[in-house]
Design a protein around this motif. Structure first.
Motif, PDB file in Angstrom:
ATOM      1  N   GLY A   1       0.909  -1.146  -0.051  1.00  0.00           N
ATOM      2  CA  GLY A   1       0.046  -0.032  -0.100  1.00  0.00           C
ATOM      3  C   GLY A   1       0.880   1.305   0.275  1.00  0.00           C
ATOM      4  O   GLY A   1       1.708   1.271   0.748  1.00  0.00           O
ATOM      5  N   ILE A   2       0.479   2.266  -0.678  1.00  0.00           N
ATOM      6  CA  ILE A   2       1.367   3.545  -0.731  1.00  0.00           C
ATOM      7  C   ILE A   2       0.376   4.350  -0.177  1.00  0.00           C
ATOM      8  O   ILE A   2      -0.865   4.649  -0.789  1.00  0.00           O
ATOM      9  N   GLY A   3       0.688   5.264   0.869  1.00  0.00           N
ATOM     10  CA  GLY A   3      -0.269   6.269   1.294  1.00  0.00           C
ATOM     11  C   GLY A   3      -0.116   6.651   2.877  1.00  0.00           C
ATOM     12  O   GLY A   3       0.878   6.543   3.292  1.00  0.00           O
ATOM     13  N   ALA A   4      -1.112   7.156   3.222  1.00  0.00           N
ATOM     14  CA  ALA A   4      -1.046   7.583   4.890  1.00  0.00           C
ATOM     15  C   ALA A   4      -1.391   6.306   5.646  1.00  0.00           C
ATOM     16  O   ALA A   4      -2.699   5.997   5.176  1.00  0.00           O
TER      17      ALA A   4
ATOM     18  N   ARG B   1     -11.102  -8.563  -3.400  1.00  0.00           N
ATOM     19  CA  ARG B   1     -11.461  -8.636  -4.960  1.00  0.00           C
ATOM     20  C   ARG B   1     -10.508  -7.832  -5.456  1.00  0.00           C
ATOM     21  O   ARG B   1      -9.695  -8.113  -6.675  1.00  0.00           O
ATOM     22  N   THR B   2     -10.137  -6.486  -4.902  1.00  0.00           N
ATOM     23  CA  THR B   2      -9.344  -5.616  -5.621  1.00  0.00           C
ATOM     24  C   THR B   2      -7.977  -5.975  -5.590  1.00  0.00           C
ATOM     25  O   THR B   2      -6.872  -6.100  -6.397  1.00  0.00           O
ATOM     26  N   MET B   3      -7.499  -6.812  -4.264  1.00  0.00           N
ATOM     27  CA  MET B   3      -6.075  -7.183  -4.251  1.00  0.00           C
ATOM     28  C   MET B   3      -5.953  -8.470  -5.232  1.00  0.00           C
ATOM     29  O   MET B   3      -4.854  -8.448  -5.802  1.00  0.00           O
ATOM     30  N   LEU B   4      -6.785  -9.321  -5.438  1.00  0.00           N
ATOM     31  CA  LEU B   4      -6.830 -10.213  -6.424  1.00  0.00           C
ATOM     32  C   LEU B   4      -6.663  -9.882  -7.875  1.00  0.00           C
ATOM     33  O   LEU B   4      -6.044 -10.161  -8.455  1.00  0.00           O
ATOM     34  N   GLU B   5      -7.545  -8.791  -8.142  1.00  0.00           N
ATOM     35  CA  GLU B   5      -7.328  -8.099  -9.278  1.00  0.00           C
ATOM     36  C   GLU B   5      -5.961  -7.499  -9.779  1.00  0.00           C
ATOM     37  O   GLU B   5      -5.492  -7.496 -10.868  1.00  0.00           O
ATOM     38  N   LEU B   6      -5.251  -6.943  -8.606  1.00  0.00           N
ATOM     39  CA  LEU B   6      -4.171  -6.362  -8.708  1.00  0.00           C
ATOM     40  C   LEU B   6      -2.901  -7.138  -9.287  1.00  0.00           C
ATOM     41  O   LEU B   6      -2.194  -7.049 -10.107  1.00  0.00           O
ATOM     42  N   VAL B   7      -3.008  -8.413  -8.335  1.00  0.00           N
ATOM     43  CA  VAL B   7      -2.185  -9.526  -8.961  1.00  0.00           C
ATOM     44  C   VAL B   7      -2.282  -9.860 -10.367  1.00  0.00           C
ATOM     45  O   VAL B   7      -1.474 -10.115 -11.134  1.00  0.00           O
ATOM     46  N   HIS B   8      -3.816 -10.192 -10.805  1.00  0.00           N
ATOM     47  CA  HIS B   8      -4.096 -10.758 -11.861  1.00  0.00           C
ATOM     48  C   HIS B   8      -3.582  -9.511 -12.998  1.00  0.00           C
ATOM     49  O   HIS B   8      -2.843  -9.984 -14.046  1.00  0.00           O
TER      50      HIS B   8
ATOM     51  N   GLY C   1      -7.126   9.666  -2.708  1.00  0.00           N
ATOM     52  CA  GLY C   1      -7.580   9.631  -1.368  1.00  0.00           C
ATOM     53  C   GLY C   1      -6.693   8.927  -0.577  1.00  0.00           C
ATOM     54  O   GLY C   1      -6.868   8.645   0.519  1.00  0.00           O
ATOM     55  N   ALA C   2      -5.212   9.196  -0.999  1.00  0.00           N
ATOM     56  CA  ALA C   2      -4.225   8.976   0.112  1.00  0.00           C
ATOM     57  C   ALA C   2      -4.225   7.325   0.250  1.00  0.00           C
ATOM     58  O   ALA C   2      -3.261   6.941   1.199  1.00  0.00           O
ATOM     59  N   MET C   3      -4.761   6.468  -0.521  1.00  0.00           N
ATOM     60  CA  MET C   3      -4.253   5.070  -0.243  1.00  0.00           C
ATOM     61  C   MET C   3      -4.374   4.292  -1.657  1.00  0.00           C
ATOM     62  O   MET C   3      -5.635   4.374  -2.348  1.00  0.00           O
ATOM     63  N   VAL C   4      -3.328   3.799  -2.267  1.00  0.00           N
ATOM     64  CA  VAL C   4      -3.339   2.979  -3.504  1.00  0.00           C
ATOM     65  C   VAL C   4      -2.606   1.832  -3.192  1.00  0.00           C
ATOM     66  O   VAL C   4      -1.670   1.652  -2.299  1.00  0.00           O
ATOM     67  N   TRP C   5      -3.104   0.659  -4.028  1.00  0.00           N
ATOM     68  CA  TRP C   5      -2.032  -0.619  -3.848  1.00  0.00           C
ATOM     69  C   TRP C   5      -1.142  -0.943  -4.900  1.00  0.00           C
ATOM     70  O   TRP C   5      -1.830  -0.910  -6.041  1.00  0.00           O
ATOM     71  N   GLY C   6      -0.185  -1.401  -4.918  1.00  0.00           N
ATOM     72  CA  GLY C   6       0.853  -1.445  -5.835  1.00  0.00           C
ATOM     73  C   GLY C   6       1.494  -2.849  -5.966  1.00  0.00           C
ATOM     74  O   GLY C   6       1.739  -3.327  -5.079  1.00  0.00           O
ATOM     75  N   ALA C   7       1.765  -3.400  -7.230  1.00  0.00           N
ATOM     76  CA  ALA C   7       2.697  -4.454  -7.272  1.00  0.00           C
ATOM     77  C   ALA C   7       4.164  -4.009  -7.857  1.00  0.00           C
ATOM     78  O   ALA C   7       4.122  -3.506  -8.774  1.00  0.00           O
ATOM     79  N   PHE C   8       5.166  -3.820  -6.888  1.00  0.00           N
ATOM     80  CA  PHE C   8       6.359  -3.163  -7.197  1.00  0.00           C
ATOM     81  C   PHE C   8       7.501  -4.390  -7.107  1.00  0.00           C
ATOM     82  O   PHE C   8       7.225  -5.453  -6.937  1.00  0.00           O
TER      83      PHE C   8
END
Lengths: 358, 358
Positions: free
Chosen positions: A63-66, A78-85, A182-189
């Motif tokens: 997660g990148i944010g505050a 769902r969002t986390m799985l979608e991110l990996v996908h 909104g100060a929170m996104v999720w990334g695959a880095f």
């Protein structure tokens, strides 16, 4: 190692908050996510990096944010799985394992939960052995791996791919995207090969968090001196740990700006006044103006009675705290690392001095 | 139509600044780029949208950032070509034509120059018939096309792909990326089919800019009343144009914040005091507090003597200006358009009233 019970999760979360040095995020959301996977019969498998094939494909999920925002802005499975996908589609291959970018309540528990959800192992390593506020502050990056190409998503379905000219710019871009969403996104880095992870990682750190959490639980259960037991465990790692200060929180001033948490905490005790500065993580501890410990060495706070580790956003007036200093992993104390995550990178007017020399 | 001489470029640039309504960027860099292509023997070919195949693949190329920054932060031909190449790779097909997102010194001249560099035609259309400060403020978007997936680059080689849940969010993400990278990035937005462009575009606007530029040059050459000649030409379009005010600039206050230019310009004349508010483009003109013209209707300023159109960043104390109001293209006056680019979208406390009713 298999993570299978709620006690495992609680021990891990507790240890991660400790190694998260005030940051890394409140583990609550991550615990719920991991518990839900376990209750559904799935298991999180922790593997040592050296069991990976050299050409294995590994990613960090972070997660990148505050950190304060995670408490308000939930993220879905769902969002986390979608991110990996999306990351697998973008990189054109299946993931062999996940690994953490840092040790912290959110950014280590989420990969563990995702590993269970996807039935892929999670590597017992990270890129810091602690938490840091900036994406480029990792052993992966310092030793030659790049944070991008990366895939970034948020809970509203916004999807971004970033390929930055430097990891410092990757941080600036990701942070600004986070701020705009909104100060929170999720990334695959940090897309890495197995060989790179073996060479560039800080190893055994998930296990260390687990041991710290277990030590605190057991000492508390046995009515031992929890802080003393914790210090003894940490000193067994070969890196010095010491009690920096003991006292009561008398002031907390806090600000979230630019998708970062800033705070200044004042603790009063019989030996004087201790001030802790937080930039997502604790960066410096001073007693009556004298520096006790500075980044990248680790500053963690636990409740004096229970030994429960606290994140910066958990701190409130009146809490009785023990402030613990713990030497950073040797990788982080190298000159090339201090140029990335040393005190001056946090705007502090100090050159790094190791905990044991202060 | 072929754009082949420096006079063509100068006429186009002058007309684009006029239709850019104070924004759209200083044309200087775009003129240099387009001239360099022509001097190298390449030609820019302008085609009508209805000559495109329905399944043709069309993209807009646009700078996102503060117009003032373009004057300091040049972009290379190499980067622009790389952007198109990356977009073609990302979308998996060759571009059949380029089109502008808006009419303005930068965002129309760059596609024309790129079209020459790549030997692909540029469509005589855009998404506004003018310039607007936000990515979602286009007829393309209002009528059902999406601004993303988009590819964004900067001169330092940072590369981003954005697929936003809405065009408004696409704007927020792109703007924040721009701010994090020095307030100017370049993007390939609004991937469209030929059929979509025919249906959703504002057509003939590059030609209109060209005619405006030629009209000003010829009237000046013939020592005619340039502003009068210009108003006559504009009124031939079937949309009313009128001289709103004539006077001398007595105050300019200017601020670049969040990758946007904001300015307030005061013009004093024999008929009172005229105030122009700029948010990259002029959004409202008032005389002694009374509204003369408001967005999406167009407010453009020209030097009273020469008829030379000026962008907001060219305005300085002492200039003698004529402020011209020109009715927006009918597409922009529809209720669904006013919800995207009407006065309230710029923080103005007015419902839209057409120029001719004021």
């Amino acid at each position: 190692m298999r993570i299978s019970t709620d006690e495992h999760v609680a021990d891990l979360a507790r240890g991660m908050v400790f190694l998260g040095t005030g940051g890394g995020g409140d583990p609550y959301v991550g615990e719920l996510f991991l518990q839900a996977e376990l209750h559904a019969g799935r298991r999180s498998t922790l593997i040592a990096a050296d069991t990976l094939a050299d050409d294995a494909f590994v990613l960090t999920i972070a997660g990148i944010g505050a950190p304060t925002v995670i408490l308000e802005s939930l993220v879905s499975r769902r969002t986390m799985l979608e991110l990996v996908h999306r990351a697998e589609t973008y990189f054109g291959r299946k993931l062999d394992a996940l690994v953490s970018v840092e040790i912290g309540g959110v950014n280590t528990l989420f990969p563990l939960a995702l590993g269970a959800a996807l039935d892929i192992p999670v590597v017992d390593a990270d890129g810091m052995g602690r938490a840091f506020p900036r994406l480029e502050m990792t052993s992966y990056g310092i030793m030659g791996c790049r944070a991008t190409p990366a895939v970034i998503m948020d809970e509203s379905g916004n999807l971004m791919m970033v390929n930055a000219a430097s990891d410092r710019t990757a941080e600036a871009i990701s942070r600004s995207i986070s701020a705009s969403l909104g100060a929170m996104v999720w990334g695959a880095f940090y897309p890495m090969s197995g060989r790179e992870l073996k060479e560039f990682g800080v190893h055994g750190t998930v296990t260390q968090a687990w041991e710290i959490g277990r030590c605190i639980r057991e000492a508390r259960h046995n009515s031992e001196d929890v802080v003393g037991a914790l210090l003894a465990l940490l000193n067994q790692s070969g890196r010095p740990a010491r009690l920096l200060f003991k006292g009561k929180v008398v002031d907390v001033s806090r600000e979230t700006r630019g998708a970062w948490d800033h705070a200044s905490i004042t603790v009063a005790g019989s030996s004087g006044i201790c001030k802790l500065e937080l930039q997502n993580e604790f960066v410096i501890a001073r007693r009556d103006g004298k520096v006790l410990c500075m980044v990248p060495d680790m500053i963690s706070v636990v409740q004096s009675e229970s030994g429960e580790p606290l994140t910066g956003e958990m701190l409130t007036f009146g809490q009785r705290l023990s402030v613990i200093g713990y030497a950073a992993h040797p990788i982080l104390r190298r000159p090339e690392s201090l140029a990335v995550c040393g005190p001056r990178q946090f705007g502090l007017e100090h050159d790094f001095v190791p905990l044991e020399a202060l």
